[in-house]
Motif scaffolding. Structure first.
Motif, short mmCIF file in Angstrom:
data_model
loop_
_atom_site.label_atom_id
_atom_site.label_comp_id
_atom_site.label_asym_id
_atom_site.label_seq_id
_atom_site.Cartn_x
_atom_site.Cartn_y
_atom_site.Cartn_z
N HIS A 1 -11.62 8.45 -10.42
CA HIS A 1 -12.67 7.51 -10.06
C HIS A 1 -13.91 8.27 -9.60
O HIS A 1 -15.04 7.96 -10.01
CB HIS A 1 -12.20 6.58 -8.94
CG HIS A 1 -13.26 5.64 -8.45
ND1 HIS A 1 -14.14 5.98 -7.45
CD2 HIS A 1 -13.60 4.38 -8.85
CE1 HIS A 1 -14.97 4.97 -7.25
NE2 HIS A 1 -14.66 3.99 -8.08
N LEU A 2 -13.71 9.30 -8.77
CA LEU A 2 -14.84 10.10 -8.31
C LEU A 2 -15.53 10.80 -9.48
O LEU A 2 -16.77 10.85 -9.54
CB LEU A 2 -14.36 11.12 -7.28
CG LEU A 2 -15.42 12.05 -6.68
CD1 LEU A 2 -16.61 11.27 -6.14
CD2 LEU A 2 -14.79 12.92 -5.61
N CYS A 3 -14.75 11.31 -10.42
CA CYS A 3 -15.31 11.94 -11.62
C CYS A 3 -16.14 10.94 -12.42
O CYS A 3 -17.28 11.22 -12.82
CB CYS A 3 -14.17 12.50 -12.47
SG CYS A 3 -14.66 13.17 -14.08
N ALA A 4 -15.59 9.75 -12.65
CA ALA A 4 -16.30 8.73 -13.41
C ALA A 4 -17.52 8.21 -12.66
O ALA A 4 -18.56 7.91 -13.25
CB ALA A 4 -15.35 7.58 -13.75
N TYR B 1 -6.00 9.68 -16.14
CA TYR B 1 -5.34 8.49 -15.55
C TYR B 1 -6.16 7.96 -14.37
O TYR B 1 -5.68 7.83 -13.25
CB TYR B 1 -3.88 8.73 -15.17
CG TYR B 1 -3.52 10.05 -14.50
CD1 TYR B 1 -3.65 10.24 -13.13
CD2 TYR B 1 -2.97 11.09 -15.26
CE1 TYR B 1 -3.30 11.42 -12.52
CE2 TYR B 1 -2.61 12.28 -14.66
CZ TYR B 1 -2.78 12.44 -13.29
OH TYR B 1 -2.42 13.63 -12.69
N PRO B 2 -7.43 7.59 -14.66
CA PRO B 2 -8.37 7.32 -13.56
C PRO B 2 -8.26 5.92 -12.97
O PRO B 2 -8.01 4.93 -13.66
CB PRO B 2 -9.73 7.48 -14.24
CG PRO B 2 -9.48 7.02 -15.65
CD PRO B 2 -8.09 7.53 -15.97
N VAL B 3 -8.46 5.84 -11.67
CA VAL B 3 -8.87 4.59 -11.04
C VAL B 3 -10.31 4.37 -11.49
O VAL B 3 -11.13 5.28 -11.42
CB VAL B 3 -8.81 4.71 -9.51
CG1 VAL B 3 -9.38 3.47 -8.84
CG2 VAL B 3 -7.38 4.98 -9.04
N VAL B 4 -10.63 3.18 -11.98
CA VAL B 4 -11.99 2.90 -12.44
C VAL B 4 -12.50 1.61 -11.82
O VAL B 4 -13.44 1.60 -11.03
CB VAL B 4 -12.06 2.82 -13.98
CG1 VAL B 4 -13.45 2.38 -14.43
CG2 VAL B 4 -11.70 4.17 -14.62
N SER B 5 -11.89 0.50 -12.17
CA SER B 5 -12.40 -0.80 -11.77
C SER B 5 -11.96 -1.17 -10.36
O SER B 5 -10.83 -0.92 -9.96
CB SER B 5 -11.92 -1.88 -12.75
OG SER B 5 -12.37 -3.15 -12.33
N ALA C 1 -7.35 -3.18 -10.32
CA ALA C 1 -7.62 -2.03 -9.44
C ALA C 1 -6.33 -1.49 -8.83
O ALA C 1 -5.34 -2.21 -8.65
CB ALA C 1 -8.57 -2.44 -8.32
N HIS C 2 -6.36 -0.20 -8.51
CA HIS C 2 -5.31 0.38 -7.67
C HIS C 2 -5.60 -0.09 -6.24
O HIS C 2 -6.62 0.27 -5.64
CB HIS C 2 -5.33 1.91 -7.74
CG HIS C 2 -4.34 2.54 -6.82
ND1 HIS C 2 -4.72 3.32 -5.75
CD2 HIS C 2 -2.99 2.50 -6.80
CE1 HIS C 2 -3.64 3.75 -5.12
NE2 HIS C 2 -2.58 3.26 -5.73
N ALA C 3 -4.70 -0.90 -5.70
CA ALA C 3 -4.99 -1.60 -4.45
C ALA C 3 -5.29 -0.65 -3.30
O ALA C 3 -6.21 -0.89 -2.50
CB ALA C 3 -3.81 -2.52 -4.09
N VAL D 1 -1.64 3.05 -11.64
CA VAL D 1 -3.01 2.69 -12.04
C VAL D 1 -2.93 2.13 -13.46
O VAL D 1 -2.67 2.87 -14.41
CB VAL D 1 -3.94 3.91 -12.00
CG1 VAL D 1 -5.34 3.51 -12.49
CG2 VAL D 1 -4.02 4.48 -10.59
N PRO D 2 -3.13 0.84 -13.66
CA PRO D 2 -2.99 0.25 -14.99
C PRO D 2 -3.90 0.91 -16.02
O PRO D 2 -5.06 1.26 -15.71
CB PRO D 2 -3.37 -1.22 -14.77
CG PRO D 2 -3.11 -1.47 -13.32
CD PRO D 2 -3.42 -0.18 -12.63
#
Length: 334
Positions: free
Chosen positions: A187-190, A221-225, A231-233, A276-277
C-alpha cells in the motif's frame, strides 16, 4: 520473544559490525535481538536516518522502538519492529553496482514492519544481482503521529529523495530508483507511486529538491483499497481510524488517486490470498489501465499471503522475482 531497547546496539557492537565510515556509524543501527543473528546471512551494516532534525510531526505519547523476534528457528530471523521514532533505511550494497536502486517497504499490516521476511531477504537478492537495496523502517500511522495516515508516505517520499541526493555515494543513476513493497508496505509503495508529488511534509534540506517519483513500482500482494468491502481490515483501521469518512477512504486508496504521470507498475498477487483479497491488485490494475499507465500483472492460483521469498520456495509462485527482473529490464530499469 519481545525485546524493548532504546538503543539496539552499543558503539562497540557497531564497530564490530564494521560500519563503513563515520557518517554511517553516526546513524541509527539496524535492530538486533538478544538471541543474536543467524549465521551466514549478510546483515546490513550501513543505515541512513531520514530526518536530520528528527521526524516531522508530533507524537501523542512517547514510543520505545521494539523488536519482536517471531522465528523459533535459530537459522532464520523474522523480526517485526514497531514504535519507530527514527525512521531510516538499511542499505544492501552490491559488489558491482548496476546503477539502479530499489526502495523496499516491508509489510506488517501497519502494526509493525517485518524487516527480515519482506525487507532484508529481498535486499540480499537484489544486491546479489547488482541492485542497491534500501530497506525502509517507516513510522506507523496508528502510533499517534499528528501527520496521521500521511505518516508512512512522508517517510517514503523522503527516502526516495535522499537516495537520489546521495546517488554518487552509491554509484547510482539518480533517476533509476524503483519502489517495491509487500502487503501494507505494498500500500505504501502504491501510495508513493500515486502521490509522489503530494505535499505531506515541509522541505528540510537540499535533498527535498529531488523528485519522490519512483522510476517504476512493484506492489506485491498489496493492500490497496480502503473500501471496507475489500480492504484489509487491520491495515485500514490503523491507517484511517475506526470510522473514516468516504472522503478519507478515497484519499488513501491508491487506486482512486492514480495520476496521469504515474510510473509503470508490476503487480503480483495470489488468488487464494485469505488476508488481502486479490481484488485489491485488480482494482489498482484497472485504475492504471484507465490512465494508460503501463502495468504488468501476475496472478497465481495459489501462494497465500506473505510468501515473500522464503514461503514461495517449491511453489509456482517462486518464479516471481525473476518475472519482476525481466519486466524491469523491459521498462528500462533492470
Amino acid at each position: 520473544m519481545t525485546i524493548e531497547r532504546r538503543q539496539f546496539m552499543a558503539a562497540s557492537v557497531i564497530a564490530a559490525l564494521g560500519l563503513r565510515g563515520s557518517a554511517a556509524g553516526a546513524q541509527t543501527p539496524p535492530p538486533v535481538s538478544s538471541g543474536g543473528l543467524p549465521p551466514g546471512l549478510p546483515q546490513p551494516v550501513e543505515t541512513i536516518d531520514l530526518w536530520p532534525g528528527g521526524a516531522p510531526a508530533a507524537l501523542a505519547r512517547p514510543l520505545v522502538e521494539t523488536v519482536n523476534e517471531r522465528s523459533t528457528d535459530s537459522l532464520v530471523s523474522d523480526r517485526a519492529v514497531y514504535g519507530i521514532t527514527r525512521p531510516r533505511m538499511a542499505v544492501f550494497r552490491p559488489d558491482r553496482p548496476n546503477g539502479a536502486a530499489v526502495l523496499l517497504t516491508p509489510g506488517g499490516g501497519y502494526r509493525w514492519v517485518v524487516v527480515d521476511k519482506e525487507g532484508y531477504e529481498m535486499g540480499r537478492w537484489l544486491a546479489a544481482r547488482g541492485f542497491t537495496a534500501f530497506v525502509l523502517f517507516y513510522r506507523l500511522p496508528g502510533e499517534g503521529w499528528s501527520s496521521g495516515p500521511d505518516t508512512p508516505l512522508a517517510d517514503a517520499q523522503r527516502a526516495m529523495r535522499l537516495i537520489r541526493h546521495r546517488a554518487r555515494d552509491f554509484a547510482l543513476e539518480p533517476e533509476r530508483v524503483a519502489a517495491m513493497g509487500f502487503s501494507a508496505g505494498g500500500h505504501l509503495c502504491a501510495d508513493l507511486a500515486a502521490r509522489f508529488a503530494a505535499t505531506v511534509y515541509e522541505p528540510v534540506d537540499d535533498a527535498d529538491r529531488h523528485s519522490a517519483k519512483p522510476f517504476c513500482a512493484a506492489p506485491v500482494y498489496p493492500v490497496v483499497s480502503m473500501d471496507p468491502a475489500v480492504a484489509h481490515a487491520g491495515s485500514r483501521q490503523l491507517l484511517l481510524g475506526p470510522s473514516p469518512s468516504r472522503e478519507r477512504e478515497r484519499a488513501h486508496s491508491p487506486d482512486r488517486n492514480v495520476p496521469a504521470g504515474a510510473p509503470p507498475h508490476f503487480l503480483l498477487h495470489a488468488e487464494d490470498d485469505d488476508v488481502v483479497p486479490v481484488e485489491n491488485a485488480m482494482r489498482l490494475r484497472a485504475a492504471l489501465k484507465a490512465r494508460d499507465i503501463p502495468v504488468e500483472t501476475h496472478l497465481f492460483a495459489s501462494g497465500g499471503h506473505g510468501f515473500g521469498l522464503r514461503k514461495a520456495i517449491g511453489k509456482p509462485v517462486e518464479v516471481w522475482p525473476e518475472l519482476w527482473r525481466a519486466w524491469a529490464r523491459g521498462v528500462g530499469f533492470g
